[in-house]
Scaffold this motif. Structure first.
Motif, PDB file in Angstrom:
ATOM      1  N   ALA A  57       8.152 -12.458   6.326  1.00  0.00           N
ATOM      2  CA  ALA A  57       8.110 -13.323   5.152  1.00  0.00           C
ATOM      3  C   ALA A  57       9.480 -13.273   4.487  1.00  0.00           C
ATOM      4  CB  ALA A  57       7.028 -12.866   4.187  1.00  0.00           C
ATOM      5  N   ARG A  58       9.685 -14.133   3.522  1.00  0.00           N
ATOM      6  CA  ARG A  58      10.937 -14.155   2.769  1.00  0.00           C
ATOM      7  C   ARG A  58      10.706 -13.551   1.387  1.00  0.00           C
ATOM      8  NH1 ARG A  58      15.223 -15.770   5.780  1.00  0.00           N
ATOM      9  NH2 ARG A  58      14.589 -17.282   7.330  1.00  0.00           N
ATOM     10  N   ASP A  59      11.642 -12.719   0.957  1.00  0.00           N
ATOM     11  CA  ASP A  59      11.544 -12.158  -0.390  1.00  0.00           C
ATOM     12  C   ASP A  59      12.135 -13.141  -1.397  1.00  0.00           C
ATOM     13  OD1 ASP A  59      14.275 -11.892  -0.082  1.00  0.00           O
ATOM     14  OD2 ASP A  59      14.279  -9.709  -0.121  1.00  0.00           O
ATOM     15  N   ASP A  60      12.256 -12.729  -2.656  1.00  0.00           N
ATOM     16  CA  ASP A  60      12.752 -13.618  -3.712  1.00  0.00           C
ATOM     17  C   ASP A  60      14.195 -14.055  -3.493  1.00  0.00           C
ATOM     18  OD1 ASP A  60      10.324 -13.460  -4.974  1.00  0.00           O
ATOM     19  OD2 ASP A  60      10.937 -11.830  -6.314  1.00  0.00           O
ATOM     20  N   LEU A  66       9.431  -7.605   6.167  1.00  0.00           N
ATOM     21  CA  LEU A  66       8.079  -7.457   6.703  1.00  0.00           C
ATOM     22  C   LEU A  66       7.074  -7.498   5.561  1.00  0.00           C
ATOM     23  CD1 LEU A  66       8.519  -4.663   9.377  1.00  0.00           C
ATOM     24  CD2 LEU A  66       8.026  -7.070   9.765  1.00  0.00           C
ATOM     25  N   GLN A  67       6.058  -8.318   5.721  1.00  0.00           N
ATOM     26  CA  GLN A  67       4.953  -8.366   4.761  1.00  0.00           C
ATOM     27  C   GLN A  67       3.766  -7.660   5.387  1.00  0.00           C
ATOM     28  OE1 GLN A  67       4.095 -11.945   2.450  1.00  0.00           O
ATOM     29  NE2 GLN A  67       2.020 -11.857   3.260  1.00  0.00           N
ATOM     30  N   ARG A  68       3.273  -6.636   4.696  1.00  0.00           N
ATOM     31  CA  ARG A  68       2.162  -5.840   5.213  1.00  0.00           C
ATOM     32  C   ARG A  68       0.967  -5.960   4.275  1.00  0.00           C
ATOM     33  NH1 ARG A  68       6.844  -2.666   6.011  1.00  0.00           N
ATOM     34  NH2 ARG A  68       7.093  -1.947   8.158  1.00  0.00           N
ATOM     35  N   SER A  69      -0.223  -6.022   4.857  1.00  0.00           N
ATOM     36  CA  SER A  69      -1.462  -6.050   4.085  1.00  0.00           C
ATOM     37  C   SER A  69      -2.262  -4.797   4.386  1.00  0.00           C
ATOM     38  CB  SER A  69      -2.296  -7.282   4.447  1.00  0.00           C
ATOM     39  OG  SER A  69      -1.596  -8.447   4.111  1.00  0.00           O
ATOM     40  N   THR A  87      -1.051  -6.322  -0.841  1.00  0.00           N
ATOM     41  CA  THR A  87      -0.065  -6.922   0.046  1.00  0.00           C
ATOM     42  C   THR A  87       1.320  -6.601  -0.482  1.00  0.00           C
ATOM     43  OG1 THR A  87      -1.572  -8.711   0.620  1.00  0.00           O
ATOM     44  CG2 THR A  87       0.755  -9.082   1.069  1.00  0.00           C
ATOM     45  N   LEU A  88       2.191  -6.141   0.418  1.00  0.00           N
ATOM     46  CA  LEU A  88       3.554  -5.790   0.053  1.00  0.00           C
ATOM     47  C   LEU A  88       4.531  -6.608   0.870  1.00  0.00           C
ATOM     48  CD1 LEU A  88       1.806  -2.932  -0.015  1.00  0.00           C
ATOM     49  CD2 LEU A  88       4.022  -2.095  -0.722  1.00  0.00           C
ATOM     50  N   ARG A  89       5.593  -7.068   0.226  1.00  0.00           N
ATOM     51  CA  ARG A  89       6.739  -7.666   0.915  1.00  0.00           C
ATOM     52  C   ARG A  89       7.861  -6.657   0.813  1.00  0.00           C
ATOM     53  NH1 ARG A  89       6.322 -13.136  -1.598  1.00  0.00           N
ATOM     54  NH2 ARG A  89       4.629 -13.898  -0.307  1.00  0.00           N
ATOM     55  N   LEU A  95       0.562  -8.754  -4.194  1.00  0.00           N
ATOM     56  CA  LEU A  95      -0.835  -9.073  -4.469  1.00  0.00           C
ATOM     57  C   LEU A  95      -1.642  -7.788  -4.436  1.00  0.00           C
ATOM     58  CD1 LEU A  95      -3.099 -11.258  -4.748  1.00  0.00           C
ATOM     59  CD2 LEU A  95      -3.291 -11.146  -2.277  1.00  0.00           C
ATOM     60  N   LEU A  96      -2.489  -7.605  -5.447  1.00  0.00           N
ATOM     61  CA  LEU A  96      -3.390  -6.462  -5.476  1.00  0.00           C
ATOM     62  C   LEU A  96      -4.747  -6.972  -5.947  1.00  0.00           C
ATOM     63  CD1 LEU A  96      -2.419  -2.928  -6.453  1.00  0.00           C
ATOM     64  CD2 LEU A  96      -4.688  -3.760  -6.922  1.00  0.00           C
ATOM     65  N   ASP A  97      -5.738  -6.895  -5.088  1.00  0.00           N
ATOM     66  CA  ASP A  97      -7.077  -7.394  -5.389  1.00  0.00           C
ATOM     67  C   ASP A  97      -8.004  -6.218  -5.668  1.00  0.00           C
ATOM     68  OD1 ASP A  97      -9.439  -8.785  -5.619  1.00  0.00           O
ATOM     69  OD2 ASP A  97      -9.669  -9.068  -3.459  1.00  0.00           O
ATOM     70  N   LEU A  98      -8.500  -6.177  -6.897  1.00  0.00           N
ATOM     71  CA  LEU A  98      -9.381  -5.093  -7.334  1.00  0.00           C
ATOM     72  C   LEU A  98     -10.499  -5.680  -8.197  1.00  0.00           C
ATOM     73  CD1 LEU A  98      -9.276  -1.943  -7.106  1.00  0.00           C
ATOM     74  CD2 LEU A  98      -8.224  -1.947  -9.341  1.00  0.00           C
TER      75      LEU A  98
END
Length: 109
Positions: A57-60, A66-69, A87-89, A95-98
């Motif tokens: 993926a592309r960062d800002d 690498l984008q990892r979930s 999800t981390l870039r 993204l953090l789903d809680l």
């Protein structure tokens, strides 16, 4: 050194970098999830995250990273289990789903 040895050494170096980078990303994910669980007042079960996927993926700044979930489980009462995700870039949390433990309300008109 012949060509095969140079290529093998290069592949070994890339593999070592990938392994080390994956460990650091996982640690960043665990730290983000622990902090989010503390804010929400829920318990992170097993104190770990599990890798779910990876892609480029592309960062800002437009660089390829690498984008990892990762997936994890948490509980709000100790008697139930909810699944969450992060999800981390690179090592930045995007993204953090809680939200699985929150009640859903339906408006009836």
């Amino acid at each position: 050194m012949n060509g095969f040895e140079v290529v093998a050494l290069g592949l070994l170096a890339v593999g070592g970098w990938f392994w080390f980078d994956s460990l650091k990303a996982r640690e960043a994910g665990i730290a983000a999830v622990r902090a989010a669980c503390a804010r929400e007042g829920v318990q992170l079960l097993d104190e770990t995250v599990v890798g779910q996927g990876m892609c480029l993926a592309r960062d800002d700044e437009g660089r390829a990273v690498l984008q990892r979930s990762f997936a994890f489980e948490y509980s709000d009462s100790g008697y139930d289990r909810f699944r969450g995700g992060v999800t981390l870039r690179g090592r930045e949390v995007v993204l953090l789903d809680l939200a699985a433990h929150r009640p859903r309300f339906h408006i009836v008109q």
